[in-house]
Design an enzyme around this catalytic site. Structure first.
Site, PDB file in Angstrom:
ATOM      1  N   CYS A   1       0.693  -1.274   0.091  1.00 53.96           N
ATOM      2  CA  CYS A   1       0.002  -0.047   0.435  1.00 53.96           C
ATOM      3  C   CYS A   1       0.648   1.014   0.016  1.00 53.96           C
ATOM      4  O   CYS A   1       0.308   2.083  -0.113  1.00 53.96           O
ATOM      5  CB  CYS A   1      -1.088   0.475   1.082  1.00 53.96           C
ATOM      6  SG  CYS A   1      -2.005  -1.572   1.400  1.00 53.96           S
TER       7      CYS A   1
ATOM      8  N   HIS B   1      -9.274   2.381  -2.498  1.00 53.44           N
ATOM      9  CA  HIS B   1      -8.115   2.611  -1.900  1.00 53.44           C
ATOM     10  C   HIS B   1      -7.081   1.266  -2.809  1.00 53.44           C
ATOM     11  O   HIS B   1      -6.950  -0.221  -2.799  1.00 53.44           O
ATOM     12  CB  HIS B   1      -7.937   1.900  -0.792  1.00 53.44           C
ATOM     13  CG  HIS B   1      -6.327   1.139  -0.222  1.00 53.44           C
ATOM     14  ND1 HIS B   1      -5.041   2.203  -0.936  1.00 53.44           N
ATOM     15  CD2 HIS B   1      -6.343   0.110   0.214  1.00 53.44           C
ATOM     16  CE1 HIS B   1      -3.856   1.136  -0.369  1.00 53.44           C
ATOM     17  NE2 HIS B   1      -5.019   0.125   0.884  1.00 53.44           N
TER      18      HIS B   1
ATOM     19  N   CYS C   1       0.116   2.385   6.978  1.00 52.50           N
ATOM     20  CA  CYS C   1      -0.326   0.802   7.441  1.00 52.50           C
ATOM     21  C   CYS C   1       0.176   0.093   5.853  1.00 52.50           C
ATOM     22  O   CYS C   1      -0.448   0.156   4.950  1.00 52.50           O
ATOM     23  CB  CYS C   1      -1.094   0.398   7.683  1.00 52.50           C
ATOM     24  SG  CYS C   1      -3.290  -0.164   7.065  1.00 52.50           S
TER      25      CYS C   1
ATOM     26  N   GLY D   1       0.403  -3.933   3.775  1.00 56.27           N
ATOM     27  CA  GLY D   1       0.763  -5.069   4.408  1.00 56.27           C
ATOM     28  C   GLY D   1       1.886  -6.162   4.943  1.00 56.27           C
ATOM     29  O   GLY D   1       3.186  -5.602   4.604  1.00 56.27           O
TER      30      GLY D   1
END
Length: 396
Positions: A91, A349, A381, A383
């Site tokens: 991300c 997202h 945040c 992964g």
């Protein structure tokens, strides 16, 4: 050390996946057309002076595989002379590319780099087409390395005691802020118009094509309410609190910035938009990856030599309401300046694009608020237990 400035910044609208407005548009095409639009704003600029195109992507396979960064460079710039590469920090990929571009220019290794991200969750499923976890790692007790993000959101909700009611209220507020921003046309200056050619078969069995142009984010919902959100069932755990309504939307989109050395900015008489003051990526427990910003934000602020109170705006990626609230509460973030136009729960997202997309948004919002020489932050945040944060100084 040289100074690196961001001089252009654009994004596509964000489409819903898998059946949204960009379901007939490949991610490499979305990215290339965004870069083409950017170059139209610099009609006299010699494209051969661009040193690299760096593209963030979280699931680099199929239509966004084969070093899609190089392919996007070829497609968007219409020249073979500019290199291209693909970066994957899940991300944070789009934010990471801007950090890489800034660092290369600061070191003297480059003078002009296009950086950003592109992702299609319509074309590529979450996790890709062939996820192959390491069985030995799982057997050793590290199965959380491979947990789906929804499970980590449940773990954060449990560990940080974030209630279902609070998550749904947060999600509702995200939609309300995004709807208000759209009504005020706060996104239009940053969005690249993308034309879609859709081929279909009509009621008479005849092949037809229709075209339409996408200029508006698809995610925000006027019809949602806390009552509607409260009725949704948990989707990741029995008796859980994380639902489709208080999670980020799967999305498609692209966003890019042009980063340039101070020398080139002066030579071309350009007005810089911003500069990246600091950037950091950190590791946390994979099972609670959502709290990554709790560790990343203080580190990025320390690098920048500023405090939280110095931040005029913050974009905290809303992967899930549970992790967003955990971060906000742990750090005491000022919600008056946080996600002022909504976040990923309402806006979407698109994974590897998101860090660049949030950067484009925050620059435009800083401009609209006339916050010159003020600081802003993009954080998220990531992964497998990571967090990332970048601090910008807005200049124009």
């Amino acid at each position: 050390m040289k100074t690196a400035y961001i001089v252009k910044a654009y994004r596509t609208a964000i489409g819903k996946a898998p059946r949204g407005v960009f379901r007939f548009k490949r991610p490499d095409e979305l990215a290339a057309e965004t870069i083409e639009y950017m170059m139209e704003k610099l009609p006299e600029f010699d494209k051969s002076r661009i040193d690299d195109v760096i593209v963030g992507n979280a699931m680099p396979e199929a239509e966004q595989g084969l070093n899609v960064g190089r392919l996007i460079s070829l497609m968007g710039l219409k020249t073979k002379d500019v290199a291209g590469m693909t970066v994957n920090r899940y991300c944070a990929s789009g934010l990471e590319t801007i950090a890489i571009a800034s660092a290369k220019i600061q070191s003297g290794m480059a003078d002009c780099i296009i950086a950003g991200g592109a992702e299609s969750m319509s074309y590529i499923p979450m996790g890709g087409y062939k996820p192959v976890p390491n069985y030995e790692l799982a057997k050793e007790g590290h199965e959380d390395y491979y947990w789906g993000m929804g499970l980590t959101a449940e773990a954060v909700a449990n560990q940080y005691k974030v209630s279902r009611e609070d998550q749904d209220e947060f999600a509702y507020n995200s939609h309300q802020k995004a709807i208000k921003a759209q009504a005020e046309n706060r996104f239009q200056d940053q969005i690249v118009p993308i034309t879609i050619d859709e081929t279909y078969v009509d009621a008479d069995g005849k092949k037809k094509t229709k075209s339409y142009t996408v200029t508006k984010d698809e995610g925000p919902r006027k019809d949602t309410s806390e009552a509607v959100l409260n009725k949704l069932r948990p989707v990741f755990a029995d008796g859980g609190s994380v639902t489709a309504g208080n999670s980020s939307q799967m999305s498609d989109g692209a966003a890019f910035v042009m980063v340039m050395s101070e020398e080139m900015v002066k030579e071309l008489n350009l007005e810089p938009i911003a500069r990246m003051v600091s950037y950091t990526a950190v590791g946390v427990e994979p099972r609670i990856m959502g709290v990554g910003p709790v560790k990343a934000i203080p580190k990025a602020l320390k690098q920048a030599g500023i405090k939280q109170d110095d931040l005029a705006l913050i974009e905290l990626n809303e992967a899930f309401a549970s992790q967003s609230l955990a971060v906000i509460r742990e750090l005491g973030l000022n919600q008056e300046v946080l996600n002022v136009n909504g976040g990923a729960i309402s806006m979407g997202h698109p994974l590897g694009c998101t860090g660049a997309k949030l950067s484009v948004q925050i620059f435009d919002e800083m401009r609209k608020r006339n916050l010159n020489n003020k600081y802003a932050m993009v954080t998220m945040c990531v992964g497998t237990g990571q967090g990332a944060a970048g601090v910008y100084e807005f200049l124009n």
